[in-house]
Design a protein around this motif. Structure first.
Motif, PDB file in Angstrom:
ATOM      1  N   ALA A   7       0.848  -1.191   0.000  1.00 14.54           N
ATOM      2  CA  ALA A   7       0.000   0.000   0.000  1.00 14.54           C
ATOM      3  C   ALA A   7       0.887   1.245   0.000  1.00 14.54           C
ATOM      4  CB  ALA A   7      -0.910   0.016   1.225  1.00 14.54           C
ATOM      5  N   THR A   8       0.323   2.353  -0.446  1.00 11.09           N
ATOM      6  CA  THR A   8       0.981   3.644  -0.332  1.00 11.09           C
ATOM      7  C   THR A   8       0.265   4.394   0.783  1.00 11.09           C
ATOM      8  OG1 THR A   8       1.593   3.647  -2.656  1.00 11.09           O
ATOM      9  CG2 THR A   8       1.595   5.780  -1.534  1.00 11.09           C
ATOM     10  N   LEU A   9       1.023   4.711   1.841  1.00  8.23           N
ATOM     11  CA  LEU A   9       0.429   5.243   3.065  1.00  8.23           C
ATOM     12  C   LEU A   9       1.212   6.455   3.558  1.00  8.23           C
ATOM     13  CD1 LEU A   9       0.153   1.774   4.812  1.00  8.23           C
ATOM     14  CD2 LEU A   9      -1.729   3.043   3.767  1.00  8.23           C
ATOM     15  N   PRO A  10       0.538   7.352   4.284  1.00  6.80           N
ATOM     16  CA  PRO A  10       1.257   8.492   4.849  1.00  6.80           C
ATOM     17  C   PRO A  10       2.052   8.072   6.087  1.00  6.80           C
ATOM     18  CG  PRO A  10      -1.061   8.608   5.460  1.00  6.80           C
ATOM     19  CD  PRO A  10      -0.917   7.435   4.522  1.00  6.80           C
ATOM     20  N   ALA A  19       8.297   8.724  24.378  1.00  7.17           N
ATOM     21  CA  ALA A  19       9.051   8.654  23.127  1.00  7.17           C
ATOM     22  C   ALA A  19       8.191   9.121  21.957  1.00  7.17           C
ATOM     23  CB  ALA A  19       9.520   7.227  22.884  1.00  7.17           C
ATOM     24  N   THR A  20       8.856   9.371  20.852  1.00  7.69           N
ATOM     25  CA  THR A  20       8.193   9.712  19.597  1.00  7.69           C
ATOM     26  C   THR A  20       8.319   8.518  18.660  1.00  7.69           C
ATOM     27  OG1 THR A  20       8.745  12.034  19.858  1.00  7.69           O
ATOM     28  CG2 THR A  20       8.190  11.305  17.645  1.00  7.69           C
ATOM     29  N   TYR A  21       7.229   8.180  17.999  1.00  6.92           N
ATOM     30  CA  TYR A  21       7.217   7.050  17.077  1.00  6.92           C
ATOM     31  C   TYR A  21       6.793   7.538  15.697  1.00  6.92           C
ATOM     32  CZ  TYR A  21       7.229   4.387  21.406  1.00  6.92           C
ATOM     33  OH  TYR A  21       7.555   3.891  22.632  1.00  6.92           O
ATOM     34  N   HIS A  22       7.277   6.835  14.680  1.00  4.91           N
ATOM     35  CA  HIS A  22       6.829   7.073  13.312  1.00  4.91           C
ATOM     36  C   HIS A  22       6.196   5.775  12.829  1.00  4.91           C
ATOM     37  CE1 HIS A  22       9.769  10.253  13.971  1.00  4.91           C
ATOM     38  NE2 HIS A  22       8.989  10.944  13.169  1.00  4.91           N
ATOM     39  N   LEU A  23       5.060   5.911  12.137  1.00  7.31           N
ATOM     40  CA  LEU A  23       4.303   4.719  11.788  1.00  7.31           C
ATOM     41  C   LEU A  23       3.460   4.928  10.551  1.00  7.31           C
ATOM     42  CD1 LEU A  23       1.092   5.304  12.851  1.00  7.31           C
ATOM     43  CD2 LEU A  23       2.324   5.219  15.013  1.00  7.31           C
ATOM     44  N   VAL A  24       3.003   3.819   9.993  1.00  4.66           N
ATOM     45  CA  VAL A  24       1.984   3.811   8.951  1.00  4.66           C
ATOM     46  C   VAL A  24       0.853   2.917   9.434  1.00  4.66           C
ATOM     47  CG1 VAL A  24       3.546   4.313   7.023  1.00  4.66           C
ATOM     48  CG2 VAL A  24       3.123   1.943   7.665  1.00  4.66           C
ATOM     49  N   SER A  25      -0.348   3.190   8.952  1.00  3.14           N
ATOM     50  CA  SER A  25      -1.539   2.445   9.380  1.00  3.14           C
ATOM     51  C   SER A  25      -2.185   1.760   8.179  1.00  3.14           C
ATOM     52  CB  SER A  25      -2.560   3.386  10.020  1.00  3.14           C
ATOM     53  OG  SER A  25      -2.004   4.037  11.127  1.00  3.14           O
ATOM     54  N   ALA A  93      10.261  11.611   5.773  1.00  7.42           N
ATOM     55  CA  ALA A  93       9.851  12.568   6.801  1.00  7.42           C
ATOM     56  C   ALA A  93       8.361  12.383   7.059  1.00  7.42           C
ATOM     57  CB  ALA A  93      10.127  13.995   6.344  1.00  7.42           C
ATOM     58  N   PRO A  94       7.894  12.749   8.264  1.00  7.69           N
ATOM     59  CA  PRO A  94       6.464  12.656   8.545  1.00  7.69           C
ATOM     60  C   PRO A  94       5.655  13.412   7.482  1.00  7.69           C
ATOM     61  CG  PRO A  94       7.659  13.126  10.550  1.00  7.69           C
ATOM     62  CD  PRO A  94       8.649  13.238   9.421  1.00  7.69           C
ATOM     63  N   GLY A  95       4.564  12.792   7.061  1.00 10.97           N
ATOM     64  CA  GLY A  95       3.720  13.377   6.019  1.00 10.97           C
ATOM     65  C   GLY A  95       3.993  12.820   4.636  1.00 10.97           C
ATOM     66  N   ASP A  96       5.164  12.207   4.439  1.00  6.18           N
ATOM     67  CA  ASP A  96       5.481  11.605   3.142  1.00  6.18           C
ATOM     68  C   ASP A  96       4.530  10.450   2.848  1.00  6.18           C
ATOM     69  OD1 ASP A  96       7.628  13.325   2.890  1.00  6.18           O
ATOM     70  OD2 ASP A  96       9.166  11.786   3.218  1.00  6.18           O
ATOM     71  N   GLN A  97       4.131  10.319   1.595  1.00  3.39           N
ATOM     72  CA  GLN A  97       3.386   9.145   1.132  1.00  3.39           C
ATOM     73  C   GLN A  97       4.429   8.110   0.730  1.00  3.39           C
ATOM     74  OE1 GLN A  97      -0.033   8.541   0.789  1.00  3.39           O
ATOM     75  NE2 GLN A  97      -0.354  10.423   1.944  1.00  3.39           N
ATOM     76  N   ILE A  98       4.386   6.947   1.373  1.00  6.19           N
ATOM     77  CA  ILE A  98       5.408   5.943   1.094  1.00  6.19           C
ATOM     78  C   ILE A  98       4.790   4.630   0.660  1.00  6.19           C
ATOM     79  CG2 ILE A  98       7.121   6.972   2.633  1.00  6.19           C
ATOM     80  CD1 ILE A  98       6.390   4.934   4.732  1.00  6.19           C
ATOM     81  N   ALA A  99       5.475   3.983  -0.286  1.00  4.34           N
ATOM     82  CA  ALA A  99       5.079   2.643  -0.724  1.00  4.34           C
ATOM     83  C   ALA A  99       5.698   1.663   0.258  1.00  4.34           C
ATOM     84  CB  ALA A  99       5.564   2.374  -2.136  1.00  4.34           C
ATOM     85  N   VAL A 100       4.853   0.902   0.929  1.00  2.64           N
ATOM     86  CA  VAL A 100       5.318  -0.048   1.938  1.00  2.64           C
ATOM     87  C   VAL A 100       4.679  -1.404   1.680  1.00  2.64           C
ATOM     88  CG1 VAL A 100       3.514   0.691   3.537  1.00  2.64           C
ATOM     89  CG2 VAL A 100       5.516  -0.472   4.431  1.00  2.64           C
ATOM     90  N   SER A 101       5.451  -2.454   1.928  1.00  3.29           N
ATOM     91  CA  SER A 101       4.895  -3.800   1.789  1.00  3.29           C
ATOM     92  C   SER A 101       5.265  -4.608   3.016  1.00  3.29           C
ATOM     93  CB  SER A 101       5.382  -4.484   0.517  1.00  3.29           C
ATOM     94  OG  SER A 101       6.765  -4.691   0.561  1.00  3.29           O
ATOM     95  N   VAL A 102       4.370  -5.499   3.391  1.00  2.06           N
ATOM     96  CA  VAL A 102       4.609  -6.423   4.493  1.00  2.06           C
ATOM     97  C   VAL A 102       4.223  -7.822   4.038  1.00  2.06           C
ATOM     98  CG1 VAL A 102       4.357  -4.739   6.363  1.00  2.06           C
ATOM     99  CG2 VAL A 102       2.345  -5.947   5.559  1.00  2.06           C
ATOM    100  N   SER A 103       5.048  -8.779   4.436  1.00  2.00           N
ATOM    101  CA  SER A 103       4.794 -10.188   4.138  1.00  2.00           C
ATOM    102  C   SER A 103       4.754 -10.956   5.454  1.00  2.00           C
ATOM    103  CB  SER A 103       5.898 -10.767   3.251  1.00  2.00           C
ATOM    104  OG  SER A 103       5.984 -10.074   2.045  1.00  2.00           O
ATOM    105  N   PRO A 104       3.584 -11.444   5.840  1.00  2.00           N
ATOM    106  CA  PRO A 104       3.512 -12.238   7.072  1.00  2.00           C
ATOM    107  C   PRO A 104       4.438 -13.437   6.990  1.00  2.00           C
ATOM    108  CG  PRO A 104       1.316 -11.612   6.366  1.00  2.00           C
ATOM    109  CD  PRO A 104       2.261 -11.254   5.246  1.00  2.00           C
ATOM    110  N   VAL A 105       5.099 -13.734   8.130  1.00  2.00           N
ATOM    111  CA  VAL A 105       6.017 -14.888   8.169  1.00  2.00           C
ATOM    112  C   VAL A 105       5.517 -15.913   9.170  1.00  2.00           C
ATOM    113  CG1 VAL A 105       8.046 -13.667   7.394  1.00  2.00           C
ATOM    114  CG2 VAL A 105       7.545 -13.717   9.821  1.00  2.00           C
TER     115      VAL A 105
END
Length: 105
Positions: A7-10, A19-25, A93-105
């Protein structure tokens, strides 16, 4: 189930108490796929992993790492934490739209 979820997510910044965390949902179909994998794990092993998490191999750009995704809102949203190391390697950086992939293991 070893399907890759893409997905492409912010990229969001979340300030916790310590603490400060960075994440995608992940939401929608992607969240349903992760919830399905969590259910299969529970049925296969008879228990859930900590916090209901699912182990995954995550990728952003050419950076790949092993981590977990965590359910929120009764598994309608799944959270992937993005480390500072990954952010620096991919110039994110926060706010960027990023292409991310996850593969369950």
């Amino acid at each position: 189930m070893s399907d890759t979820i893409t997905a492409t997510l912010p990229l969001r910044r979340w300030q916790g108490g310590k603490a400060t965390y960075h994440l995608v949902s992940f939401t929608g179909d992607e969240a349903e796929a992760l919830a399905g994998h969590a259910l299969l794990q529970k049925l296969e092993f008879g228990r859930q992993r900590g916090f209901g998490s699912v182990k995954v191999t995550a990728a952003i750009g050419d950076t790949t790492w092993k981590t977990s995704v965590f359910p929120q809102d009764k598994q309608t949203t799944w959270i992937l934490l993005v480390s500072k190391k990954v952010m620096k390697a991919q110039n994110l950086a926060p706010g960027d739209q990023i292409a991310v992939s996850v593969s369950p293991v």
